[in-house]
Design a protein around this motif. Structure first.
Motif, PDB file in Angstrom:
ATOM      1  N   HIS A  31      84.681  10.367  24.805  1.00 28.37           N
ATOM      2  CA  HIS A  31      83.731  10.100  25.617  1.00 28.37           C
ATOM      3  C   HIS A  31      82.334  10.292  26.527  1.00 28.37           C
ATOM      4  O   HIS A  31      82.069   9.915  27.729  1.00 28.37           O
ATOM      5  N   GLY A  42      80.720  -0.494  27.457  1.00 32.68           N
ATOM      6  CA  GLY A  42      82.189   0.403  27.833  1.00 32.68           C
ATOM      7  C   GLY A  42      82.635   0.609  29.221  1.00 32.68           C
ATOM      8  O   GLY A  42      82.242   0.116  30.059  1.00 32.68           O
ATOM      9  N   ASP A  43      83.595   1.321  29.161  1.00 31.03           N
ATOM     10  CA  ASP A  43      84.451   1.913  30.167  1.00 31.03           C
ATOM     11  C   ASP A  43      84.982   3.134  29.824  1.00 31.03           C
ATOM     12  O   ASP A  43      84.407   4.242  29.318  1.00 31.03           O
ATOM     13  N   SER A  44      86.243   3.437  31.164  1.00 42.22           N
ATOM     14  CA  SER A  44      86.289   4.899  31.187  1.00 42.22           C
ATOM     15  C   SER A  44      87.159   4.896  29.446  1.00 42.22           C
ATOM     16  O   SER A  44      87.600   6.543  30.097  1.00 42.22           O
ATOM     17  N   PHE A  97      79.406   9.023  24.932  1.00 42.96           N
ATOM     18  CA  PHE A  97      79.193   7.985  25.980  1.00 42.96           C
ATOM     19  C   PHE A  97      78.811   7.846  26.944  1.00 42.96           C
ATOM     20  O   PHE A  97      77.879   7.257  27.934  1.00 42.96           O
ATOM     21  N   LYS A  98      79.015   8.781  27.951  1.00 40.85           N
ATOM     22  CA  LYS A  98      78.975   9.432  29.017  1.00 40.85           C
ATOM     23  C   LYS A  98      77.159   9.154  29.438  1.00 40.85           C
ATOM     24  O   LYS A  98      76.110   9.427  30.140  1.00 40.85           O
ATOM     25  N   VAL A 106      74.988   6.670  28.517  1.00 35.98           N
ATOM     26  CA  VAL A 106      75.336   5.789  29.887  1.00 35.98           C
ATOM     27  C   VAL A 106      74.076   6.815  30.758  1.00 35.98           C
ATOM     28  O   VAL A 106      73.012   5.891  31.593  1.00 35.98           O
ATOM     29  N   LYS A 107      74.062   8.028  31.053  1.00 38.69           N
ATOM     30  CA  LYS A 107      73.338   8.277  31.745  1.00 38.69           C
ATOM     31  C   LYS A 107      71.883   8.370  31.716  1.00 38.69           C
ATOM     32  O   LYS A 107      71.450   7.932  32.537  1.00 38.69           O
ATOM     33  N   ARG A 162      71.660  -0.831  27.906  1.00 38.11           N
ATOM     34  CA  ARG A 162      73.382  -0.533  28.756  1.00 38.11           C
ATOM     35  C   ARG A 162      74.714  -0.089  27.668  1.00 38.11           C
ATOM     36  O   ARG A 162      74.595  -0.927  27.322  1.00 38.11           O
ATOM     37  N   PRO A 163      75.160   1.358  27.340  1.00 39.83           N
ATOM     38  CA  PRO A 163      76.097   1.413  26.572  1.00 39.83           C
ATOM     39  C   PRO A 163      77.027   0.052  27.534  1.00 39.83           C
ATOM     40  O   PRO A 163      77.688   0.382  28.409  1.00 39.83           O
ATOM     41  N   LEU A 177      71.114   5.044  32.857  1.00 40.23           N
ATOM     42  CA  LEU A 177      70.608   5.013  34.158  1.00 40.23           C
ATOM     43  C   LEU A 177      69.657   5.667  34.744  1.00 40.23           C
ATOM     44  O   LEU A 177      68.684   5.339  35.751  1.00 40.23           O
ATOM     45  N   ASP A 185      82.120  18.813  39.926  1.00 37.38           N
ATOM     46  CA  ASP A 185      82.331  17.310  39.317  1.00 37.38           C
ATOM     47  C   ASP A 185      82.018  16.542  38.822  1.00 37.38           C
ATOM     48  O   ASP A 185      81.926  15.634  38.530  1.00 37.38           O
TER      49      ASP A 185
END
Lengths: 765, 765
Positions: free
Chosen positions: B74, B95-97, B77-78, B81-82, B92-93, B85, B122
């Motif tokens: 994950h 997917g979800d959380s 994946f994040k 996504v970053k 855009r990949p 962004l 954080d």
């Protein structure tokens, strides 16, 4: 000409006309004209555009273009998709080959129409461009002004002195980013001039010319201006979400390819095909051009100096004081002509260099244009400052060697520092006069109004103005329908109006900036003079945009591009030149030692780089409010997206856009817009104080021009009737052929074609 | 130390350990250590990481970190996504959380682990960084080497001389873009050196030093190198799809904020909060630092010169020839010490300046480091070249004024041009020796091997090496499990290995480039000497990366960043310096007139800008194959998308990535990878000839190390057993506490802690 103020039917709208093409033909060769016209209408039809034809002024037809709702809406959608693909926008617009959307602004819609009319055929366009390639006979290709929106702008601008961010937004919404960015830059330059003028005038009053303190301050001020504008430019590009537009390379149409665009294996269209090496070779002639031009101008300057010498030394008759200055003045006056010749050569060279993209072409042309301006305006001054005056002593002996003793004995008189100052003054004033004459609206406005007045006089000789009254039956075609006559006459005026080239104005500012940066030390009043010129002409530029010029195609840009590089170059050269001039002319020129001068220049150059580095670092670090807000927004959106990964959050990636719309009723929209923008901005920033004050004021004048629903309905009917004349392209073609024949018959009968068809039916009433 | 070649159990893999943290504690204060260790494990647990603890060398614990499959997938994946962004990737990949994906390369996976371990809390990280902030006791924080992959690389590198694009891809896949880019740059620099060496040596043989022709050529060559590397860098960034990574601003953790990161209304975290103005103020001390350092070094140089003068003139005893050079040599030898002091001061200053992002911090630190190197290495030479030798004549009279007549009479002897050359030679050789000693692998490798050999001698005094044999029961904890001992001993070695700072190596290259650009004219053999140094040390750098150093955290970058700006600066200064040196020393220094020198410098500076402009334009226009291919790809994809608007076409926007994987079995992957990359590249370009030749060759050595399924199964079992020791974080904490107590007991008993636990069980057998 003034298109708008004293027009009676100014209330009427554009009858659904998106774009107008003015086709000029040779009255003698009707068949060729008919054939070409037929191709034109077919090309437009293939691009999915509706057409109507009316006659224009002289031997010309006006082709009215309307992009049907579906076609235009999809084109706008495609443009948005392209933005996404090019990385200009963050979010992929959802849709398919049927999607139809509205443009955010009128400018965005017109940009899509522009693309349909002028774009490449394999992109879905009609490849119709004015004055280029196979469409040499198309002398104008432009969108129509929006009278109501323009009236709103006129009212607003009459009240304000300084363009607020919202005013720039409005300009952008109507005329596109390029024009809006030009005005933003112009205003920024105005502030810079004001600062420079205050400093320089004060310093002049107390210390006279060649002050070291002033030189340092003004050099720094120039650097600050350039770096500050860079930040501003980014700010505006973010505000208008056009950041990165400069990178996207729209292909130029009239580009010569090595192979046909289809035959390439990588499906890459122009970039690769026209080889980089070949293009680099093609860029070589410009150096020959620059050297030749410099030599010619240099020789010209030398001749002028010699003549001046002769007159001042030999001539003792009357008007001596005046005649002494005659050569310099005539040199100054002849420069614009020289410059325009060089400019033409530069354009031709750029055409030859055959750039694959419009942006590269523009940059190359601007660079060459500035080079020609630099050679014409600055070379003589540089020669005077650094060769003629300092080495004047040595010109004598060398003339001796040429056995022109009577001349050489008298030379040294000229090597005083006031000579440079005089020349700077005459050059600056010459430039001011030229630019003032060209730009000043009031002057030309009065002139044009007077012409108009003559035109409307009731007892004018009608024969000259209305030859068709006595014409045969075919000429009846050339009489406008009463309902359309007002509209058509406005279109005819617009079709003949001048085209606004933002780049030229930017280059003029570059020249002003050049005088100031290079020779400001010799005559510290330079910024004051330019300030006067700028603040008078800048306002008139604004008004001319809506009242006197063809509406520009609303192009996008995120930078003033080549001009920025020129400004940087001039700022650097200015530092060196200012240092050298101050060093040379502060005391007696002849006592300056070369090594100390060179040391000064060397130290100044290093100083320039250090100063620029620090100013840039500081300004970019501090940045602007918009840039910080954009970063905050991106940050917030990213965090939200990272939490949810949802489509809705993805949609939020859309950049904050100040939406401005000018539809049928401009004033209503202005109110909504103001409300919108206040609401929108309160999300991210507090609205400024004066904005809210202004926000309530404009309602009163707007109410006067508010139109009733009946008016709107009537307009819609008129529009429908206008577009119902010719339904199919074939009908347009036939109507066009009839018009061509009628016009050529009229011209063969030796009558001039009316310049303004609107008057004819009025007389016929 | 050599981590890999003579290790017996080198076949074993990493037992699922992704990251290792070495926690060093003070044996005296056990309770504080326990508390801190508890926090550490809890922080890691909160970030979703599994932990195991073993004892390290000395008073240290090794915390092994494993990122569970879901957590890591994950995180990857994040990160994707970053990237999207931030505009690094186009697509855009989806997917979800819950989405879990594989990394493309081992480096990508480790980068995500790195983010989990060191990232802000954080953002989901554990905020555990080595040697910084509250984790001062963590002395190492690193991923483990992958022995199999490293062995493959070792074999490949033993056969090749030049790194191909695929080798760089492999480096990138294992060690990240930053390291790979460094090696690409190093190789590019090697070619540049080779060219320069050939030219300079030939010129030296025929024309001697201070040749004008050579100066021009080498100045141009320097500019070409810098501009060419820029193109190469973009090429690689596109190839590795890391273009634009430099723009994304990962927040630095140890940044002091004005307000807490939560309290800001715009949800912007660090940028705004730590005000730009305040930060600019904090940057002021560096100028004081630079000036102070220059003055100190300048004074130091002056003293050296005076001593040299005294010795050469006054001393007439034995060893005169040697003693004459003593001051210069001792100056040269003392410089590294001075430099390291300055470097420390620079790092402290940069810490104080408190940058919000890692990239900015690195850039500021590199800038200051280079400044300190510049002051130490170049300032003495510049003083000699431009002050000491040319103005030597005037030093005499001024000493006269100080009544040191006996000295002043003898001064002029020194103002000959050979003095500069001698100094350049000694400085260059000093640098070479220093860098050679630091970098050369063979030298240090032999040394370390010898140490290892001693270590393995059977009859060594066991008491010193194995104090725990006679220890009490708690020390039993400190004996490794036989199954793990090999692995643990390797990890202990790695945890003590040196950390590779790419930036330092880049700065060393910058210093070499500086000598070459600034003083190459005085001693044309400079490039030859550096070429020798570079080609020996560059290869050893490569091998050291896999055999002697801690594996670096695989960071991404798209540029060599600050070094590039330094290179540009040095190239510019080099042009000026070369021109001045040639002008001064070509004939008798005393006969050179100042104005002609200054004129030369001024003309050279203008020449530099013009040349750079043209070289840049030409190189960028020609570009590189990859850049053209990327443009073609984008163009093709855009056209396809515009035709269909489909999701599938949108997915094609993904940038072409050469996929390289090093998994459990490295060699198999190399084959697949080669097949993959050939297949992938054939889509866009024909594969090069030598590539296909190479492609078949490596299979033979790879087969030797191919492992059977049984091996794999055994590894998996071992790995499971390793991670089953402590299941919950609480167990890890308890185990850690026991170890801390055991180690502190052992150290209190006055026994040294074993440096290599692996040996103990072997003896126990």
């Amino acid at each position: 000409m003034v298109l708008f103020p004293d027009r009676r039917s100014s209330d009427e709208e554009n009858l659904g006309v998106d774009w107008v093409i003015r086709y000029q033909f040779d009255g003698a060769d009707t068949s060729a004209a008919i054939e070409e016209f037929r191709t034109l209408v077919r090309d437009l039809d293939e691009a999915g555009l509706r057409t109507q034809v009316r006659h224009g002024t002289g031997s010309s037809l006006l082709v009215f273009v309307n992009a049907p709702r579906e076609r235009l809406g999809h084109e706008i959608f495609k443009a948005r998709v392209k933005d996404w693909l090019d990385g200009v926008s963050d979010i992929r617009p959802v849709g398919d080959s049927q999607t139809v959307i509205d443009g955010d602004t009128e400018a965005e819609e017109l940009r899509s129409v522009h693309h349909l009319v002028t774009g490449r055929k394999d992109d879905g366009g009609a490849e119709v461009t004015a004055n280029r390639g196979r469409w040499k006979n198309i002398t104008a290709c432009f969108p129509l002004h929006s009278p109501n929106a323009n009236r709103g702008l006129f009212r607003r601008w009459s009240r304000i002195r300084i363009l607020e961010a919202e005013d720039l937004d409005e300009l952008r919404a109507l005329f596109g980013e390029k024009v809006a960015l030009y005005f933003a830059f112009g205003q920024c330059y105005g502030f810079f001039l004001a600062g420079a003028a205050v400093c320089a005038t004060l310093s002049w009053m107390y210390y006279g010319p060649y002050s070291i303190g002033l030189s340092v301050i003004s050099s720094l001020w120039c650097i600050i201006f350039v770096e500050y504008w860079k930040v501003q430019q980014t700010d505006l590009a973010i505000r208008w979400s056009s950041r990165g537009v400069g990178e996207t390379k729209a292909n130029r149409i009239h580009n010569v390819w090595d192979k046909g665009p289809e035959g390439h294996e990588t499906t890459l269209r122009t970039k690769e095909i026209y080889q980089a090496e070949k293009q680099l070779l093609r860029q070589l002639p410009q150096f020959v051009f620059a050297i030749l031009a410099s030599v010619v101008i240099g020789a010209f300057v030398l001749v002028t100096f010699t003549v001046e010498l002769l007159i001042s030394e030999v001539y003792k008759g009357p008007f001596k004081a005046f005649l002494d200055f005659l050569p310099t003045i005539s040199l100054a006056l002849s420069l614009p002509t020289i410059n325009s010749i060089l400019n033409k050569a530069a354009t031709r060279l750029t055409d030859y260099e055959n750039y694959p993209s419009e942006a590269q072409y523009d940059a190359a042309r601007a660079q060459k244009s500035f080079l020609s301006r630099f050679i014409t305006y600055f070379l003589p001054l540089l020669l005077t400052a650094f060769i003629y005056v300092p080495f004047g002593d040595r010109i004598g002996p060398s003339l001796d060697a040429l056995h022109i003793t009577w001349l050489s004995n008298r030379v040294p008189r000229h090597t005083d520092s006031s000579h440079l100052q005089q020349q700077v003054i005459s050059f600056v004033l010459m430039t001011v006069m030229l630019q003032f004459r060209e730009r000043n609206f009031l002057l030309r406005g009065a002139q044009v109004s007077f012409m108009k007045y003559l035109h409307y006089l009731p007892d004018r000789p009608t024969d000259i103005l209305h030859p068709y009254r006595r014409s045969d039956s075919s000429s009846l075609l050339l009489i406008d329908h009463p309902e359309e006559s007002g509209f058509l006459s406005r279109v005819r005026d617009e079709s003949e109006a001048s085209v606004h080239d933002v780049q030229d104005n930017l280059l003029e500012i570059c020249v002003q900036f050049g005088y100031l940066a290079l020779f400001g030390a010799a005559w510290p009043l330079v910024p004051l003079v330019f300030l006067f010129l700028h603040w008078t002409s800048f306002r008139s530029e604004l008004f001319k945009t809506i009242m006197e010029r063809q509406r520009p195609a609303p192009l996008r840009t995120d930078t003033i591009g080549p001009s920025l590089r020129i400004l940087e170059f001039v700022a650097r050269l200015g530092c060196l030149s200012t240092a050298a001039i101050v060093h040379l002319y502060r005391r007696d020129v002849r006592q300056v030692e070369l090594w100390s001068l060179l040391l000064t220049i060397f130290v100044t150059e290093q100083f320039y780089y250090v100063a620029r580095y620090f100013i840039r670092t500081v300004l970019q670090k501090i940045g602007s409010e918009t840039i910080h807000r954009e970063e905050a927004r991106r940050d917030a959106v990213q965090r939200r997206y990272m939490e949810t990964f949802s489509e809705e959050a993805a949609d939020l990636c859309r950049v904050y856009k100040p939406r401005v719309r000018f539809n049928e009723i401009m004033d209503v929209v202005i109110e909504t817009n103001r409300r919108d923008s206040t609401a929108a901005s309160s999300e991210y920033a507090r609205p400024s104080e004066d904005e809210t004050e202004d926000g309530n004021e404009p309602e009163i004048p707007h109410k006067i021009s508010r139109r009733t629903n009946t008016d709107l309905l009537r307009d819609a009917e008129k529009s429908t009737r206008f577009w119902s004349w010719h339904q199919a392209p074939q009908e347009t073609i036939e109507a066009g052929i009839k018009l061509i024949e009628a016009i050529s018959v009229a011209s063969r009968l030796g009558r001039s074609v009316p310049s303004n068809g609107q008057v004819t039916p009025k007389k016929a009433d």
